[in-house]
Structure formats: C-alpha cells, structure tokens
Write a protein that holds these residues in place. Sequence first.
Motif, PDB file in Angstrom:
ATOM      1  N   UNK A   1       0.845  -1.175   0.000  1.00 22.51           N
ATOM      2  CA  UNK A   1       0.000   0.000   0.000  1.00 22.51           C
ATOM      3  C   UNK A   1       0.892   1.241   0.000  1.00 22.51           C
ATOM      4  N   UNK A   2       0.525   2.203  -0.802  1.00 25.09           N
ATOM      5  CA  UNK A   2       1.346   3.404  -0.922  1.00 25.09           C
ATOM      6  C   UNK A   2       1.071   4.376   0.219  1.00 25.09           C
ATOM      7  N   UNK A   3       2.034   5.248   0.451  1.00 23.64           N
ATOM      8  CA  UNK A   3       1.919   6.230   1.517  1.00 23.64           C
ATOM      9  C   UNK A   3       0.973   7.354   1.094  1.00 23.64           C
ATOM     10  N   UNK A   4       0.288   7.926   2.063  1.00 23.22           N
ATOM     11  CA  UNK A   4      -0.619   9.027   1.802  1.00 23.22           C
ATOM     12  C   UNK A   4       0.190  10.276   1.449  1.00 23.22           C
ATOM     13  N   UNK A   5       0.042  10.819   0.236  1.00 25.55           N
ATOM     14  CA  UNK A   5       0.837  11.999  -0.133  1.00 25.55           C
ATOM     15  C   UNK A   5       0.430  13.259   0.623  1.00 25.55           C
ATOM     16  N   UNK A   6      -0.754  13.264   1.197  1.00 27.47           N
ATOM     17  CA  UNK A   6      -1.237  14.439   1.909  1.00 27.47           C
ATOM     18  C   UNK A   6      -0.682  14.512   3.331  1.00 27.47           C
ATOM     19  N   UNK A   7      -0.100  13.431   3.819  1.00 27.29           N
ATOM     20  CA  UNK A   7       0.458  13.447   5.165  1.00 27.29           C
ATOM     21  C   UNK A   7       1.730  14.300   5.245  1.00 27.29           C
ATOM     22  N   UNK A   8       2.360  14.541   4.117  1.00 26.20           N
ATOM     23  CA  UNK A   8       3.580  15.347   4.087  1.00 26.20           C
ATOM     24  C   UNK A   8       3.291  16.844   3.974  1.00 26.20           C
ATOM     25  N   UNK A   9       2.055  17.193   3.686  1.00 25.43           N
ATOM     26  CA  UNK A   9       1.702  18.599   3.494  1.00 25.43           C
ATOM     27  C   UNK A   9       1.307  19.229   4.826  1.00 25.43           C
ATOM     28  N   UNK A  10       1.528  20.532   4.932  1.00 22.76           N
ATOM     29  CA  UNK A  10       1.124  21.238   6.144  1.00 22.76           C
ATOM     30  C   UNK A  10      -0.383  21.470   6.133  1.00 22.76           C
ATOM     31  N   UNK A  11      -0.916  21.835   7.289  1.00 22.52           N
ATOM     32  CA  UNK A  11      -2.351  22.065   7.405  1.00 22.52           C
ATOM     33  C   UNK A  11      -2.798  23.239   6.540  1.00 22.52           C
ATOM     34  N   UNK A  12      -1.967  24.268   6.438  1.00 23.20           N
ATOM     35  CA  UNK A  12      -2.304  25.420   5.606  1.00 23.20           C
ATOM     36  C   UNK A  12      -2.350  25.037   4.127  1.00 23.20           C
ATOM     37  N   UNK A  13      -1.405  24.197   3.710  1.00 20.08           N
ATOM     38  CA  UNK A  13      -1.393  23.727   2.324  1.00 20.08           C
ATOM     39  C   UNK A  13      -2.625  22.878   2.028  1.00 20.08           C
ATOM     40  N   UNK A  14      -3.015  22.042   2.983  1.00 20.59           N
ATOM     41  CA  UNK A  14      -4.199  21.213   2.793  1.00 20.59           C
ATOM     42  C   UNK A  14      -5.459  22.067   2.696  1.00 20.59           C
ATOM     43  N   UNK A  15      -5.565  23.078   3.561  1.00 17.41           N
ATOM     44  CA  UNK A  15      -6.734  23.953   3.505  1.00 17.41           C
ATOM     45  C   UNK A  15      -6.800  24.721   2.188  1.00 17.41           C
ATOM     46  N   UNK A  16      -5.656  25.166   1.703  1.00 20.04           N
ATOM     47  CA  UNK A  16      -5.614  25.852   0.410  1.00 20.04           C
ATOM     48  C   UNK A  16      -6.010  24.912  -0.720  1.00 20.04           C
ATOM     49  N   UNK A  17      -5.518  23.675  -0.648  1.00 15.75           N
ATOM     50  CA  UNK A  17      -5.839  22.685  -1.674  1.00 15.75           C
ATOM     51  C   UNK A  17      -7.327  22.350  -1.662  1.00 15.75           C
ATOM     52  N   UNK A  18      -7.925  22.245  -0.468  1.00 18.63           N
ATOM     53  CA  UNK A  18      -9.359  21.972  -0.367  1.00 18.63           C
ATOM     54  C   UNK A  18     -10.159  23.114  -0.977  1.00 18.63           C
ATOM     55  N   UNK A  19      -9.779  24.336  -0.665  1.00 17.00           N
ATOM     56  CA  UNK A  19     -10.504  25.497  -1.188  1.00 17.00           C
ATOM     57  C   UNK A  19     -10.426  25.534  -2.710  1.00 17.00           C
ATOM     58  N   UNK A  20      -9.246  25.304  -3.253  1.00 11.12           N
ATOM     59  CA  UNK A  20      -9.062  25.305  -4.699  1.00 11.12           C
ATOM     60  C   UNK A  20      -9.830  24.172  -5.356  1.00 11.12           C
TER      61      UNK A  20
ATOM     62  N   UNK B   1     -12.197  13.879  -8.736  1.00 15.54           N
ATOM     63  CA  UNK B   1     -12.063  15.118  -7.963  1.00 15.54           C
ATOM     64  C   UNK B   1     -12.782  15.016  -6.623  1.00 15.54           C
ATOM     65  N   UNK B   2     -13.971  14.442  -6.612  1.00 15.31           N
ATOM     66  CA  UNK B   2     -14.713  14.298  -5.360  1.00 15.31           C
ATOM     67  C   UNK B   2     -14.004  13.337  -4.403  1.00 15.31           C
ATOM     68  N   UNK B   3     -13.423  12.271  -4.938  1.00 14.94           N
ATOM     69  CA  UNK B   3     -12.669  11.337  -4.105  1.00 14.94           C
ATOM     70  C   UNK B   3     -11.431  11.973  -3.506  1.00 14.94           C
ATOM     71  N   UNK B   4     -10.734  12.768  -4.294  1.00 12.90           N
ATOM     72  CA  UNK B   4      -9.550  13.473  -3.802  1.00 12.90           C
ATOM     73  C   UNK B   4      -9.930  14.472  -2.723  1.00 12.90           C
ATOM     74  N   UNK B   5     -11.027  15.176  -2.937  1.00 10.52           N
ATOM     75  CA  UNK B   5     -11.506  16.138  -1.947  1.00 10.52           C
ATOM     76  C   UNK B   5     -11.829  15.446  -0.631  1.00 10.52           C
TER      77      UNK B   5
ATOM     78  N   UNK C   1      -7.902  13.781   5.923  1.00  5.12           N
ATOM     79  CA  UNK C   1      -6.584  14.074   6.488  1.00  5.12           C
ATOM     80  C   UNK C   1      -6.658  15.279   7.426  1.00  5.12           C
ATOM     81  N   UNK C   2      -7.406  16.288   7.043  1.00  9.07           N
ATOM     82  CA  UNK C   2      -7.567  17.468   7.906  1.00  9.07           C
ATOM     83  C   UNK C   2      -8.291  17.101   9.201  1.00  9.07           C
ATOM     84  N   UNK C   3      -9.334  16.268   9.089  1.00  7.38           N
ATOM     85  CA  UNK C   3     -10.062  15.826  10.280  1.00  7.38           C
ATOM     86  C   UNK C   3      -9.165  15.020  11.211  1.00  7.38           C
ATOM     87  N   UNK C   4      -8.326  14.164  10.635  1.00  6.07           N
ATOM     88  CA  UNK C   4      -7.457  13.339  11.475  1.00  6.07           C
ATOM     89  C   UNK C   4      -6.415  14.185  12.202  1.00  6.07           C
ATOM     90  N   UNK C   5      -6.004  15.285  11.600  1.00  6.67           N
ATOM     91  CA  UNK C   5      -5.039  16.155  12.273  1.00  6.67           C
ATOM     92  C   UNK C   5      -5.709  17.026  13.330  1.00  6.67           C
TER      93      UNK C   5
END
Length: 81
Positions: free
Chosen positions: A1-20, A65-69, A75-79
């Motif tokens: 199983x591959x590693x979650x690529x979103x675990x390496x991103x900061x919370x601010x980057x994740x929030x920006x990515x979600x908004x976009x 796109x919906x799955x990625x979102x 990931x944000x909820x888990x943090x």
Amino acid sequence: MSENPYSKMSLEELNTKVKTLKSVTSIFSGILFVLVFAVVFLGIRKGFSAISIVPVALIPILIINLGTLKKIQDEIKSRNS
C-alpha cells in the motif's frame, strides 16, 4: 500500500488545496450539467451524434475530484482530532 501523499503537506497547504479543489469541482460540475442539458436538448431536436458521449466521458473526472476532496478532508479531520 502506498503512503498518503497528503500526510507530508502542512495544514495550511491542505486547507488551500481543499478550497481550490472545491471551487474547481463546483465549476466543473456546473459546466458538466450544462453540457448534459445541451446534449439532451440537441439530441431530441436533431438526433444524437458522436459528440453525445462527451458528458459521459467527463463524469470519471468529477468522481476522481470528489474522491480526492474527501481524502484531503479526512486528512484534515485526522489532524484536528
């Protein structure tokens, strides 16, 4: 199983990515809805053609796109908890 690529991103980057991703997905779904309506309307008036499959071919992009979102939001909820 591959590693979650979103675990390496900061919370601010994740929030920006979600908004976009939310804005891009909502615009894409709106355009897709208009395209489906146009294909059905033109299909009734002039008959269906090969271009009628374009909306069906674009639906997987919306699903991806919906799955990625959802993955990013999880990931944000888990943090936060």
